[in-house]
Design a protein around this motif. Structure first.
Motif, PDB file in Angstrom:
ATOM      1  N   LYS A  72      35.642  60.923   9.411  1.00 17.04           N
ATOM      2  CA  LYS A  72      35.690  59.550   9.904  1.00 17.04           C
ATOM      3  C   LYS A  72      36.339  58.671   8.859  1.00 17.04           C
ATOM      4  O   LYS A  72      35.918  58.661   7.714  1.00 17.04           O
ATOM      5  CB  LYS A  72      34.271  59.047  10.208  1.00 17.04           C
TER       6      LYS A  72
ATOM      7  N   ASP B  12      34.142  57.381  15.121  1.00 10.53           N
ATOM      8  CA  ASP B  12      32.885  57.086  15.829  1.00 10.53           C
ATOM      9  C   ASP B  12      33.043  57.340  17.324  1.00 10.53           C
ATOM     10  O   ASP B  12      32.187  57.948  17.970  1.00 10.53           O
ATOM     11  CB  ASP B  12      32.491  55.615  15.638  1.00 10.53           C
TER      12      ASP B  12
ATOM     13  N   ARG C 260      37.589  47.943   6.392  1.00  4.45           N
ATOM     14  CA  ARG C 260      38.794  48.254   5.634  1.00  4.45           C
ATOM     15  C   ARG C 260      39.291  46.928   5.070  1.00  4.45           C
ATOM     16  O   ARG C 260      39.225  45.891   5.743  1.00  4.45           O
ATOM     17  CB  ARG C 260      39.863  48.855   6.562  1.00  4.45           C
TER      18      ARG C 260
ATOM     19  N   LYS D 202      42.374  42.903   9.008  1.00  2.84           N
ATOM     20  CA  LYS D 202      40.974  42.492   9.057  1.00  2.84           C
ATOM     21  C   LYS D 202      40.754  41.069   8.537  1.00  2.84           C
ATOM     22  O   LYS D 202      39.613  40.621   8.422  1.00  2.84           O
ATOM     23  CB  LYS D 202      40.125  43.483   8.263  1.00  2.84           C
TER      24      LYS D 202
ATOM     25  N   GLY E 102      36.802  53.426  13.224  1.00  7.55           N
ATOM     26  CA  GLY E 102      36.219  53.433  14.557  1.00  7.55           C
ATOM     27  C   GLY E 102      36.641  54.624  15.406  1.00  7.55           C
ATOM     28  O   GLY E 102      35.858  55.114  16.229  1.00  7.55           O
TER      29      GLY E 102
ATOM     30  N   GLY F  98      34.480  51.106  -1.790  1.00  3.67           N
ATOM     31  CA  GLY F  98      34.348  52.518  -1.472  1.00  3.67           C
ATOM     32  C   GLY F  98      33.847  52.670  -0.057  1.00  3.67           C
ATOM     33  O   GLY F  98      33.778  51.683   0.706  1.00  3.67           O
TER      34      GLY F  98
ATOM     35  N   LEU G  46      33.874  47.921  16.071  1.00  4.12           N
ATOM     36  CA  LEU G  46      32.535  48.492  16.255  1.00  4.12           C
ATOM     37  C   LEU G  46      31.509  47.759  15.419  1.00  4.12           C
ATOM     38  O   LEU G  46      30.343  47.675  15.785  1.00  4.12           O
ATOM     39  CB  LEU G  46      32.540  49.975  15.861  1.00  4.12           C
TER      40      LEU G  46
ATOM     41  N   ASP H 227      30.706  54.129   2.249  1.00  6.71           N
ATOM     42  CA  ASP H 227      29.318  54.549   2.115  1.00  6.71           C
ATOM     43  C   ASP H 227      28.592  54.313   3.438  1.00  6.71           C
ATOM     44  O   ASP H 227      28.191  53.186   3.760  1.00  6.71           O
ATOM     45  CB  ASP H 227      28.669  53.754   0.977  1.00  6.71           C
TER      46      ASP H 227
HETATM   47  P1  ADP Z   1      38.603  50.176  12.273  1.00  5.30           P
HETATM   48  O1  ADP Z   1      38.519  51.437  13.049  1.00  5.30           O
HETATM   49  O2  ADP Z   1      39.798  49.335  12.617  1.00  5.30           O
HETATM   50  O3  ADP Z   1      38.489  50.376  10.794  1.00  5.30           O
HETATM   51  P2  ADP Z   1      36.085  49.470  13.602  1.00  5.30           P
HETATM   52  O4  ADP Z   1      35.240  48.247  13.511  1.00  5.30           O
HETATM   53  O5  ADP Z   1      36.484  49.920  14.968  1.00  5.30           O
HETATM   54  O6  ADP Z   1      37.362  49.234  12.673  1.00  5.30           O
HETATM   55  O7  ADP Z   1      35.330  50.704  12.946  1.00  5.30           O
HETATM   56  C1  ADP Z   1      35.056  50.765  11.580  1.00  5.30           C
HETATM   57  C2  ADP Z   1      34.018  51.825  11.342  1.00  5.30           C
HETATM   58  O8  ADP Z   1      34.085  52.248   9.985  1.00  5.30           O
HETATM   59  C3  ADP Z   1      32.591  51.340  11.551  1.00  5.30           C
HETATM   60  O9  ADP Z   1      31.772  52.436  11.890  1.00  5.30           O
HETATM   61  C4  ADP Z   1      32.225  50.801  10.161  1.00  5.30           C
HETATM   62  O10 ADP Z   1      30.840  50.755   9.949  1.00  5.30           O
HETATM   63  C5  ADP Z   1      32.893  51.847   9.300  1.00  5.30           C
HETATM   64  N1  ADP Z   1      33.283  51.403   7.950  1.00  5.30           N
HETATM   65  C6  ADP Z   1      34.354  50.643   7.619  1.00  5.30           C
HETATM   66  N2  ADP Z   1      34.418  50.496   6.283  1.00  5.30           N
HETATM   67  C7  ADP Z   1      33.371  51.173   5.771  1.00  5.30           C
HETATM   68  C8  ADP Z   1      32.908  51.427   4.427  1.00  5.30           C
HETATM   69  N3  ADP Z   1      33.555  50.945   3.365  1.00  5.30           N
HETATM   70  N4  ADP Z   1      31.796  52.189   4.284  1.00  5.30           N
HETATM   71  C9  ADP Z   1      31.146  52.687   5.355  1.00  5.30           C
HETATM   72  N5  ADP Z   1      31.545  52.493   6.629  1.00  5.30           N
HETATM   73  C10 ADP Z   1      32.649  51.761   6.837  1.00  5.30           C
END
Ligand code: ADP
Length: 483
Positions: free
Chosen positions: A17, A23, A304, A309, A20, A358, A385, A360
């Protein structure tokens, strides 16, 4: 009889992963099972994916030369559902992420890695592998975009399966120089305006959008937005031409993973009737991010760190956030200049701003469970998400009014507050002024504890499970097969 779908993607939670996409692909099999759809997920054989295959048995198929390297097909399980893996060490046995080296640089041969992956997917779904046949090939994002094109231009057998191409983010297109075309093993006529050709080169997402029987994206608003140049990013003309085949199906959340009452990673579990327990999680957030203890609101970010964003605008708004008595806990990784900007902010506002650079997963759960609000100032957001997790966790989303954010959050204007339906705060343009205004509104609302709890509860009561969206995907597959 159950309908069989091969879901083709470069990520699937919990194995791989980066956002999103992972997920959603991870959640689809369970979301579709109640609707008579068997989903088999098809993933590249990254080291982590291969390591998770327990005793996968003999390969189901071998390709002696899959666009330049040998490969074989392995079978396993993904959270109780069927998983197929393309084991091709020449392409995937590497340290680093799914798309790049440990330093974050994209692999030079990504075009070949994901062409081979797509070719194999077309073979698996299309009848080239003994015993294997699927009614629908569902491709996700550019990494799988060539799969519908292979089925269209070079099908392994007659009677190819139906195809769906889902856009999780149109900004990532898989666009390469024309020179690679000769190595894709596609017939010459595939290099055409209505084929894989894209601005003189080869476009992987473009090829999928042009070839698929149906196109979906992950929210109704984004499905409309990508008709315009600002959001379509070069593909708006194609999307307009094929508009009849485009639909928006909003992502659900996997409630087995994201549910505050059952989340074992939290110091304190809670539901809408026991919001007071969130206080223990808030203390844990303060500790984890070295924030001064206090009663004022904690805003979090889980993202990210990129322009998409709106993280540059967020960095600018930090002084205003602190000025209003807010604290910020940020978890993210991304562009170096933004990482530096947040490091600087943490240094400038010790105790008020805490930053963890990072990725996490556990900390992302804690932030949703212990912060008061989550800031999502995206310039565009196909679905998003983190606002859905925020709603489920009583962490009030403060979002830009775009894409899936517009579709899933009900803005706390006077009427929505009076009716008790507000679930968050929306603002119009991603500028310093509007973000600072939204933060000010959030802190004002937070100061009225009863009102804030009402917003939290309304969000927690909203249903963003997969029930509705699972049904819609199943309906789409059935329509395609009936056509
Ligand atoms: P995108 O896919 O454009 O990055 P989304 O909101 O659809 O944005 O999904 C982001 C997913 O990645 C979510 O599950 C979010 O909790 C997770 N996520 C993003 N950055 C981190 C991080 N630094 N650590 C843990 N989970 C992250």
């Amino acid at each position: 009889m159950a309908l069989s779908v091969l879901s083709v993607a470069s990520e699937a939670y919990p194995l791989v992963k980066t956002g999103g996409l992972g997920d959603v692909v991870g959640a689809l099999p369970a979301a579709l099972a109640p609707h008579g759809v068997d989903v088999t997920t098809f993933l590249p054989g990254y080291p982590r994916v291969l390591a998770a295959l327990e005793d996968s048995g003999a390969p189901l198929h071998r390709w002696p030369d899959l666009l330049g390297a040998p490969a074989q097909l392995l079978e396993g399980e993904l959270a109780g559902h069927r998983l197929l893996v393309l084991d091709a060490p020449g392409y995937f046995a590497r340290e680093g992420g799914p798309y790049g080296d440990p330093a974050g640089r994209d692999w030079d041969d990504n075009w070949r890695r994901f062409a081979a992956f797509a070719r194999a997917a077309a073979d698996v779904a299309g009848g080239a592998v003994a015993g294997e046949r699927h009614d629908v090939l569902h491709a996700h994002d550019w990494q799988s975009g060539l799969a519908p094109a292979y089925l269209r231009f070079a099908p392994p057998a007659e009677d190819a399966p139906r195809t769906v191409m889902t856009i999780h983010n149109i900004a990532f297109q898989g666009r390469y120089d024309v020179g690679i075309f000769a190595s894709l093993a596609l017939p010459a006529h595939a290099f055409a305006v209505d084929g894989v050709e894209y601005y003189g080169g080869v476009g992987y997402l473009k090829a999928g959008l042009e070839s698929a029987d149906a196109i979906t994206t992950v929210s109704p608003t984004y499905a409309r937005e990508i008709l315009s140049p600002d959001f379509g990013m070069g593909l708006e003309g194609l999307i307009r031409t094929r508009q009849r085949r485009v639909s928006g199906i909003v992502n659900g959340i996997d409630t087995a993973v994201w549910s505050p009452a059952a989340d074992t990673s939290l110091p304190a579990r809670y539901d809408a009737t026991t919001l007071g327990r969130r206080a223990a999680n808030k203390r844990a957030v303060e500790q984890a991010f070295a924030l001064d203890p206090g009663d004022g609101p904690i805003f979090c970010v889980v993202s990210r760190l990129t322009w998409q964003k709106g993280m540059d605008v967020l960095a600018d708004a930090i002084p205003a956030l602190v000025e209003r008595g807010g604290r910020l806990a940020l978890l993210g990784s991304g562009d170096a200049w933004l990482e530096q900007a947040f490091r600087d902010a943490a240094e400038r506002f010790p105790g008020q701003v805490g930053v963890r650079l990072g990725y996490d997963e556990a900390l992302s759960h804690l932030l949703q469970a212990g912060s008061d609000a989550i800031l999502i100032p995206s310039r565009f957001e196909p679905c998003g998400l983190t606002q859905l997790y925020g709603l489920a966790y009583g962490c009030v989303p403060v979002v830009a009014r775009t894409g899936g954010l517009a579709d899933t959050v009900i803005h706390a204007n006077a009427a929505a507050l009076a009716a008790g339906v507000a679930t968050g705060i929306q603002f119009d343009t991603v500028t310093y002024e509007s973000l600072a205004g939204a933060i000010a509104l959030a802190t004002d609302l937070y100061a009225d504890a009863a009102r804030w709890e009402q917003i939290q509860r309304a969000g927690m009561a909203a249903d963003f499970s997969w029930a509705t969206s699972g049904r819609r995907y199943a309906q789409l597959y059935r329509e395609l097969l009936a056509a």
